[in-house]
Design a protein around this motif. Structure first.
Motif, short mmCIF file in Angstrom:
data_model
loop_
_atom_site.label_atom_id
_atom_site.label_comp_id
_atom_site.label_asym_id
_atom_site.label_seq_id
_atom_site.Cartn_x
_atom_site.Cartn_y
_atom_site.Cartn_z
N GLY A 35 -44.81 22.01 -8.20
CA GLY A 35 -43.86 21.05 -8.72
C GLY A 35 -42.45 21.53 -8.77
N ALA A 36 -42.19 22.78 -8.43
CA ALA A 36 -40.82 23.32 -8.33
C ALA A 36 -40.07 23.22 -9.64
CB ALA A 36 -40.04 22.57 -7.25
N ALA A 37 -40.74 23.24 -10.76
CA ALA A 37 -40.08 22.96 -12.03
C ALA A 37 -38.90 23.87 -12.30
CB ALA A 37 -41.09 23.04 -13.16
N THR A 38 -39.13 25.14 -12.30
CA THR A 38 -38.03 26.03 -12.64
C THR A 38 -37.91 27.15 -11.63
OG1 THR A 38 -39.48 27.34 -14.03
CG2 THR A 38 -38.21 25.60 -15.11
N ASP A 39 -38.36 26.91 -10.42
CA ASP A 39 -38.45 28.01 -9.46
C ASP A 39 -37.23 28.16 -8.58
OD1 ASP A 39 -41.95 27.37 -8.95
OD2 ASP A 39 -40.97 28.82 -10.23
N THR A 40 -36.94 29.40 -8.28
CA THR A 40 -35.93 29.71 -7.29
C THR A 40 -36.36 29.18 -5.95
OG1 THR A 40 -35.43 31.75 -8.44
CG2 THR A 40 -34.72 31.60 -6.15
N GLN A 41 -35.44 28.56 -5.26
CA GLN A 41 -35.74 28.09 -3.90
C GLN A 41 -35.16 29.07 -2.89
OE1 GLN A 41 -35.35 23.75 -3.26
NE2 GLN A 41 -34.78 23.68 -5.41
N TYR A 42 -35.97 29.44 -1.93
CA TYR A 42 -35.54 30.33 -0.85
C TYR A 42 -35.38 29.49 0.39
CZ TYR A 42 -36.91 34.16 -3.90
OH TYR A 42 -37.01 35.02 -4.96
N PHE A 43 -34.17 29.50 0.93
CA PHE A 43 -33.86 28.64 2.06
C PHE A 43 -34.02 29.39 3.39
CE2 PHE A 43 -32.01 24.66 0.49
CZ PHE A 43 -31.95 24.94 -0.86
N GLY A 44 -34.45 28.63 4.40
CA GLY A 44 -34.45 29.15 5.76
C GLY A 44 -33.04 29.12 6.33
N PRO A 45 -32.87 29.63 7.55
CA PRO A 45 -31.54 29.73 8.15
C PRO A 45 -30.97 28.39 8.62
CG PRO A 45 -33.21 30.52 9.66
CD PRO A 45 -33.91 30.23 8.38
N GLY A 46 -31.80 27.36 8.65
CA GLY A 46 -31.31 26.05 9.06
C GLY A 46 -31.52 25.76 10.53
N THR A 47 -31.65 24.49 10.85
CA THR A 47 -31.72 24.02 12.24
C THR A 47 -30.60 23.00 12.42
OG1 THR A 47 -34.10 24.32 12.44
CG2 THR A 47 -33.07 22.73 13.93
N ARG A 48 -29.68 23.31 13.31
CA ARG A 48 -28.57 22.38 13.55
C ARG A 48 -28.99 21.40 14.63
NH1 ARG A 48 -23.26 22.13 12.30
NH2 ARG A 48 -23.33 24.19 11.36
N LEU A 49 -29.18 20.15 14.22
CA LEU A 49 -29.60 19.09 15.14
C LEU A 49 -28.39 18.27 15.56
CD1 LEU A 49 -31.75 17.25 16.51
CD2 LEU A 49 -31.92 16.03 14.33
N THR A 50 -28.20 18.14 16.85
CA THR A 50 -27.12 17.30 17.38
C THR A 50 -27.75 16.24 18.26
OG1 THR A 50 -25.62 19.19 17.41
CG2 THR A 50 -24.98 17.26 18.70
N VAL A 51 -27.50 14.98 17.91
CA VAL A 51 -28.03 13.86 18.68
C VAL A 51 -26.89 13.24 19.47
CG1 VAL A 51 -29.29 11.69 18.60
CG2 VAL A 51 -29.76 13.45 16.89
N LEU A 52 -27.05 13.20 20.79
CA LEU A 52 -25.98 12.68 21.66
C LEU A 52 -26.22 11.23 22.05
CD1 LEU A 52 -25.72 15.82 23.96
CD2 LEU A 52 -24.29 15.26 21.99
#
Lengths: 109, 115
Positions: B98-115
């Motif tokens: 439930g993510a109540a009080t937890d630290t979130q660890y993020f990934g590096p991200g995916t940059r999506l470009t739609v042409l």
């Protein structure tokens, strides 16, 4: 829906100056988290505040949670160029964290 | 060792295509998320899974479909891509249910470009 506001949107400071960003919620928060995102990077957790009136320090960073648990602040003393980035607060509403729009900090050497 | 990893890092595609982004975490966390960060840097939660079960599903077009084959993976499939889907998509994980009080660890991200 729940909203988390942050001010200012941008802040430019000279290295050595202090910096503060403010986070405000329209409703009471269960807790609040702060994250930092460097340019081109991903959000990185800084701290979590849970109790009303709580104050926490991390070296030059001071975090505060308001008495009514509706606002929070992050203060950086004597900024350094490594402090550059966007600072986000994230408020917990039920199961869901809602992120503020962030404050983008630039530090001029 | 990367705690939360995403592939691909960059994705450039034409409107109307279908694409997937993969996410894996090796932290042993029970909860995983997908966030969308637009050009103005707003971070908006899209989905949250706890132990392979969907627990948060924000107002997201049904062209977006998350899939969690196991608790270490949460993939995002997007059908019929539109210009407005261009953004950076972050995967994140946290420890508890439930993510109540937890630290979130993020990934590096995916940059999506739609042409």
């Amino acid at each position: 829906g729940q909203q988390v506001m942050q001010i200012p949107q941008y802040q430019h400071v000279q290295e050595g100056e202090d910096f503060t960003t403010y986070c405000n919620s329209s409703t009471t928060l269960s807790n609040i988290q702060w994250y930092k995102q460097r340019p081109g990077g991903h959000p990185v957790f800084l701290i979590q505040l849970v109790k009303s009136g709580e104050v926490k320090k991390q070296k030059r960073l001071t975090f505060q949670f308001g008495e009514a648990k509706k606002n929070s602040s992050l203060h950086i003393t004597a900024t350094q160029t490594t402090d550059v980035g966007t600072y986000f607060c994230a408020g917990l509403y039920g199961l869901n964290f809602v992120f503020g729009p962030g404050t983008r900090l630039s530090v001029l050497p | 060792d990367t705690a939360v990893s995403q592939t691909p890092k960059y994705l450039v595609t034409q409107m109307g295509n279908d694409k997937s982004i993969k996410c894996e975490q090796n932290l042993g966390h029970d909860t995983m998320y997908w966030y969308k960060q637009d050009s103005k840097k707003f971070l908006k939660i899209m989905f949250s899974y706890n132990n392979k079960e969907l627990i948060i599903n924000e107002t997201v077009p049904n062209r977006f479909s998350p899939k969690s084959p196991d608790k270490a993976h949460l993939n995002l499939h997007i059908n019929s891509l539109e210009l407005g889907d261009s953004a950076v998509y972050f995967c994140a994980s946290s420890q508890g249910g439930g993510a109540a009080t937890d630290t979130q660890y993020f990934g590096p991200g995916t940059r999506l470009t739609v042409l």
